[in-house]
Design a protein around this motif. Sequence first.
Motif, mmCIF file in Angstrom:
data_model
loop_
_atom_site.group_PDB
_atom_site.id
_atom_site.type_symbol
_atom_site.label_atom_id
_atom_site.label_comp_id
_atom_site.label_asym_id
_atom_site.label_seq_id
_atom_site.Cartn_x
_atom_site.Cartn_y
_atom_site.Cartn_z
ATOM 1 N N ARG A 169 25.386 11.003 67.069
ATOM 2 C CA ARG A 169 25.230 11.517 68.441
ATOM 3 C C ARG A 169 23.471 12.024 68.464
ATOM 4 O O ARG A 169 22.684 11.740 69.191
ATOM 5 C CB ARG A 169 25.912 12.677 68.910
ATOM 6 C CG ARG A 169 25.768 13.309 70.136
ATOM 7 C CD ARG A 169 25.906 12.265 71.294
ATOM 8 N NE ARG A 169 25.692 12.574 72.586
ATOM 9 C CZ ARG A 169 24.427 12.530 73.382
ATOM 10 N NH1 ARG A 169 23.661 11.654 72.687
ATOM 11 N NH2 ARG A 169 24.425 12.820 74.589
ATOM 12 N N THR A 198 21.335 9.195 68.240
ATOM 13 C CA THR A 198 21.446 8.281 69.486
ATOM 14 C C THR A 198 20.298 9.191 70.555
ATOM 15 O O THR A 198 19.641 8.560 71.086
ATOM 16 C CB THR A 198 22.679 8.132 70.044
ATOM 17 O OG1 THR A 198 23.348 7.333 69.141
ATOM 18 C CG2 THR A 198 22.790 7.306 71.261
ATOM 19 N N LEU A 227 31.853 8.839 70.586
ATOM 20 C CA LEU A 227 30.493 8.889 70.885
ATOM 21 C C LEU A 227 30.336 8.585 72.159
ATOM 22 O O LEU A 227 29.606 9.282 73.030
ATOM 23 C CB LEU A 227 29.647 7.901 70.057
ATOM 24 C CG LEU A 227 28.324 7.856 70.474
ATOM 25 C CD1 LEU A 227 27.404 9.066 70.096
ATOM 26 C CD2 LEU A 227 27.584 6.649 69.696
ATOM 27 N N ASP A 230 31.259 11.540 74.366
ATOM 28 C CA ASP A 230 30.528 12.698 74.381
ATOM 29 C C ASP A 230 29.113 12.335 75.108
ATOM 30 O O ASP A 230 28.621 13.279 75.715
ATOM 31 C CB ASP A 230 29.936 12.969 72.761
ATOM 32 C CG ASP A 230 30.966 13.780 72.050
ATOM 33 O OD1 ASP A 230 31.866 13.966 72.751
ATOM 34 O OD2 ASP A 230 30.824 13.836 70.822
ATOM 35 N N ILE A 231 28.520 11.146 75.118
ATOM 36 C CA ILE A 231 27.378 10.688 75.922
ATOM 37 C C ILE A 231 27.995 11.003 77.546
ATOM 38 O O ILE A 231 27.054 11.522 78.168
ATOM 39 C CB ILE A 231 26.974 9.302 75.717
ATOM 40 C CG1 ILE A 231 26.658 9.173 74.417
ATOM 41 C CG2 ILE A 231 26.192 8.780 76.700
ATOM 42 C CD1 ILE A 231 26.302 7.763 74.002
#
Length: 958
Positions: free
Chosen positions: A17, A20, A53, A56-57
């Motif tokens: 995370r 990214t 992920l 979460d994004i």
Amino acid sequence: MRVELFPFQKRALADIRMKTAEAMGSYHRTHAPQVVSFTAPTGAGKTIIMSALIEDILFGDDQYVEQPDAIIVWLSDSPQLNEQSKQKIDSKADKIRLSQCVTVSEESFDKEMFENGHIYFLNTQKLSVTSKLTKNGDGRTYTIWQTLANTVREKSDRLYFIIDEAHRGMQGREASKATTIMQKFLKGSSSDGIPPMPVVIGMSATTQRFNALVEGTSSTIHKSIVTTDEVRASGLLKDRIVITYPEEGTVNNDMAILQAAADDWKEKWEHWTQYCFEQHYAYVNPILIIQVLNGTDDALTDTNLDDCIAKIEERTGFKLESGQVVHTFGGTTATLTVNGLEVRYEEPSNIADDRNIRVVFFKENLSTGWDCPRAETMMSFKHASDATYIAQLLGRMVRTPMQMHIQVDDVLNDVHLYLPYFNEDTVKDVVEALQSTEGGDIPTDIYGESLSGKRFETLTVKPKKKKEDQPTPGQMTLFDVFSGQTSDPQTTSTPTEASGADGSAAPSQTTIEQTSPSEPTGQSYQPGIESSAPAQSTPVTPQTPIVTTPSGSNSEVSVQENQSEEAEEEDLFDREAVMKFINDAGLLSYNVRALRINDYLKSLYRMAHLLTMSKLHREAIREVQDEIVEMIHNYVESLKAAGKYDDLVQQVKQFKLATQIFDAFGETVDNYSVHDMFTTTDTDIERQFQIADVKLGREGIGMAYGNKYMDFADLTAFKVDVILFVADEECMKRLHSYAEERFHGLNDDYRRYIATIDSEKIRKEYDSIVSDGDPVSKHNFRLPETIQVPHEAGGKEYRDHLFVSEATGTAKLKLNGWEAELIETEEKRPDFVCWIRNPSRGSWALCIPYEIDGEIRPTYPDFIVVRKDDRVGYVIDILEPHSPDFKDNLGKAKGFAEYARQNPGVGRIQLIRMSKDAAGKNQFKRLDMYRTAIRDKVSHAINTDELDHIFDTDGIIG
């Protein structure tokens, strides 16, 4: 997420995370393409981590704000992998709606740009020159290349492109084509009119594989790696893959090997039945999968399926029923008749969830992306030229059915492959292919063995004759479970931990616990265990008819009594009683990690929840919540008393408080500096309150505070209070100091009680919590009932080893010269009972931490010795024969001294050296850390010379 990630998965998620966000920020500033390379070996749960992920994004986490307009494109090399990834996201990610997941279809997909807030699944087969997606015409306005190019041009600040290179199913020419297509997204393609994707997240099993994919690109690469040690320690994978092949010159290889496979499968049934019954889990139906030959001419297969079924039934003693045997042959979906049994076709993806399936026949369609943790025994009629395909399939079988290491029965921690047309050399080809396919250092040990040259021996504390005692009333036999028959209509079941994301068992799943109204079960209460299963049980064996005599049941009882007496006469001591004493003694063992996974606040919450759930301390979580609520209240009162409260409230309403929340580009990483948290139009206190609640651990602390201290004249005042507390750096430091102290206090207070709980699920959760809380964590030492040890040629047979073979009543172990002498010396003691060889780094091994060169390391003492004791029954000794030439002597001596200090219930704890007497004969010199005076001297020693002097002055000869 609907599932709790393993600690290493949480660490990987946080790392990816962050990288990214950094990658998106770098692209935003420089417009240079970015690549996040995520490498993890087989079994790491890469798809689960990527699902977390994406969630979460889209929805934010405790470090980054949500990005609800994000666009994710997921590229793999087959439609099946697309569908499996989509299903996994739907089943594991609770915030992502199924409608957000879109499979890009050749027939219907036609958009100028990808829509915000969606996840698109693509595969390389749909991107070939012959695909409709890549052509205009037939009513198509935009090609897929135009859609991608338009999205990059207009929405580069929210586009994340995932390349799933970890589950490559193609080989040879097709694989090369897929790689070429994947590289278009990394390098761009002028012929297709697409630029490089702004941010690419690549999933791969090996760094070499992904390096080959990104070779020649100008992208900036951010690397995130999961190690094999992390996966191995998690319990997600089997400990061992054992590959069996025939001896040279053996005739009729295939049926002899199938016979061995059927025997292994039957043994797995027996051990799983016993384990699930005793642990109150729903039954794990282990599957035997058999790979057959392709057919020549018009034949469906050249393997004689009738003989296969007959041999399996002959070896197991079970009559297979309709629905228990299926095939996955690609050439037909028809139901076959095999040896008089109907064998229906089943889609490979449905096998894992159909709990009635026992045997699967297949050819070549169970490799790519197929997961069935219940497939524990495999037999292949393929020849040695097919090593790569067999390796691919084996890589799908190494996952554990319950997603955890089985502590009490080591037999359940391996997967077995039988290859009748391979030999020692060609088995090496399978191992090499497996390592190449699944990652150079696969987190599971791989062994090859001939049919007569077994590599592992199974040892137990339950000798075979005891296993033939009368089954516990109410307990199902293996025959009952296998045939799906139950004599008692009153059955109960508990969910297995791996049957589904919600923990529920499949509708057809066989239950394994029964309560008979006419036979008492002898239940006893254990904290946290609510079940109708009997407290005492014996291992399950197939039912056999009881032969009665004219005297009826009395004769039957007398036979059992004679057997019991014979077992007692043959065995040297009560092995199960010794094991129970050791497991109840509360001895400490340690887990040594390189880093701490959780902060203490999260660990405290998990510990409090476990104590509440297990009924050891029902109010634990409520007490913790109340204590934190009072910390917030006391802080607010102190602000009011100092006249600072109103000014700080005004700052909250102007959104000027410090924050550690990062944007999608990772750009607000300024560690509590004061700035505008959001745009001037965003004045939502609720938003800040939710962020504060995340920083408090997502435990509802904010609402608990509101329930107690809400001002009904100002309904947002309590939310401001919580925001103020979280924004104060000193308050958060005090909170985490409190959490550390409280966590260790609860652990110290209840560790000894956790050791007495029968539920392995609770004990495993406790171990996980403690391990995640500290780099060096204390655990209760517990022995399993069954272990597997390497088969060692030239080993000596010991009857007084705690674990012995069912068949021989002995353990065949090979000790070095002075290890063997030490055991002989111990055996001569009048109070000696038995000994255990403590395996180095074994899953159940007793571990003691020590320090060397400023680093904490684990050590595993060689032997555990049990002696008789008049007061408590037994006493436990820890013995470590150790050469004085090793530089770790002082560190280990100090580690043993500290261990002795923390374990007053242990008997001798000795560091032992070999020396010579006046006649030149070997003798042992022992330094016993149990003795306080010696322990103190060792603790204060500053070099090995001082330790040598302590050996000379205080060492005991003998």
